[in-house]
Scaffold this active site. Structure first.
Site, PDB file in Angstrom:
ATOM      1  N   ASP A 273       0.718  -1.262  -0.005  1.00  0.00           N
ATOM      2  CA  ASP A 273      -0.483   0.060   0.520  1.00  0.00           C
ATOM      3  C   ASP A 273       0.935   1.560  -0.204  1.00  0.00           C
ATOM      4  OD1 ASP A 273       0.659  -0.211   2.622  1.00  0.00           O
ATOM      5  OD2 ASP A 273      -0.596  -0.100   3.245  1.00  0.00           O
TER       6      ASP A 273
ATOM      7  N   CYS B 233       4.184  -0.873   2.794  1.00  0.00           N
ATOM      8  CA  CYS B 233       5.421  -1.382   2.929  1.00  0.00           C
ATOM      9  C   CYS B 233       6.538  -1.962   3.450  1.00  0.00           C
ATOM     10  CB  CYS B 233       5.561  -2.801   1.346  1.00  0.00           C
ATOM     11  SG  CYS B 233       6.560  -1.595  -0.022  1.00  0.00           S
TER      12      CYS B 233
ATOM     13  N   HIS C 172       8.820  -4.762  -3.889  1.00  0.00           N
ATOM     14  CA  HIS C 172       7.729  -4.553  -2.208  1.00  0.00           C
ATOM     15  C   HIS C 172       9.103  -5.097  -1.463  1.00  0.00           C
ATOM     16  CE1 HIS C 172       4.609  -5.232  -0.155  1.00  0.00           C
ATOM     17  NE2 HIS C 172       5.079  -7.013   0.541  1.00  0.00           N
TER      18      HIS C 172
END
Length: 299
Positions: free
Chosen positions: A158, A161, A283
């Site tokens: 989002d 992370c 990520h």
């Protein structure tokens, strides 16, 4: 599947792969049961063996899907060419030999075709997953982490992370004085960068001009760190090591681990950096202790 229909090669291969995966899990469970819980050395070896078995079967399944697709494409082309030849040679006999198909038969045929299409989509999705960069990266990371008795702990994607992964790592230490929310981590990071601008400003450049950030641009950058879901990177990690007085280790699938804040001797915060996770690519995830092999086998 509708009675009387014939399974496609993709369906048969998918069924075979499911059975092999089930058999492998049974074998893994048997291996786990054979190792005493207090034999830590053998358990670590077992974890490595299991990771290799799982990676081997995934790679083999991927290759079998690839070979099947290549073979199927060739056969389809041959069938099309053969059908064209029969059409020319058969002429009007084709009309004579056609059978009247009842409405009920049409419905059955339609249902069977839909079922075949669904199974083919499942097989194709599984093949793409096995071939996908995200899947392969995950396998390599799992093998690396297993050597340290660790596994990935998924963090939501989002924009926060990196901070959420650090929040999770601090919470795992069970030290209330270290616990910080994402909001507090962002605020402390921005404040530290503002008060140590000389350490961070030289590494920030305007993407349009290539010039070093002006003071106003730097303040805008820090404000985004504090108040928005701006993605965190190495500069923010460096600031956080100094805020927390803890080293941070970042594990990647295809590169050596990066350690930031080596001046601090404490146990590091450990993050996993993934290049191919989710639709946006990069990520951060957290890590946790590898589940007990016996317990993992029962789940």
């Amino acid at each position: 599947m509708e009675e009387g229909t014939v399974a496609t090669p993709e369906e048969l291969l998918l069924k075979q792969h499911r059975k092999e995966k089930k058999d492998l899990q049974a074998k893994i469970q048997s291996m786990k049961n054979a190792v005493p819980k207090n034999d830590k050395k053998r358990r670590k070896q077992l974890t490595d063996e299991i990771a290799k078995l799982e990676a081997d079967i995934s790679n083999r399944h991927e290759e079998e899907f690839r070979q099947l697709k290549s073979t199927t494409d060739t056969k389809v082309e041959e069938l099309i060419n053969g059908a064209e030849t029969m059409k020319v040679e058969g002429g009007e006999q084709e009309d004579i030999q056609q059978l009247r198909v009842t409405k009920a038969q049409k419905r059955r045929d339609k249902k069977a075709a839909q079922e075949k299409e669904r199974e083919s989509r499942i097989a194709e999705a599984e093949m793409l997953n096995l071939q996908g960069e995200r899947h392969q990266e995950g396998l390599r990371l799992a093998q690396k982490l297993a050597q340290q008795q660790l596994q990935i702990k998924e963090i939501s994607s989002d924009g926060h992370c990196m901070y959420r992964a650090i929040e999770d790592q601090l919470a795992q230490r069970s030290k209330p004085e270290l616990t910080m929310s994402v909001k507090e981590l962002r605020s402390r990071t921005a404040d530290h960068m503002r008060s140590h601008a000389d350490d961070f400003l030289p590494f920030l450049t305007n993407p349009t001009t290539g010039d070093m950030y002006t003071p106003d641009e730097f303040e805008k950058y820090c404000s985004d760190v504090e108040h928005t879901a701006a993605w965190g990177g190495q500069l923010e990690l460096r600031a956080l090591t100094q805020v927390l007085h803890l080293p941070i280790e970042v594990i990647q699938a295809d590169s050596p681990a990066i350690r930031i804040g080596e001046e601090y001797a404490s146990e590091p915060i450990t993050l996993v950096y993934m290049h191919h996770a989710y639709g946006l690519g990069e990520h951060y995830n957290s890590v946790e202790q590898l589940k007990d092999p016996a317990a993992a086998g029962d789940s």
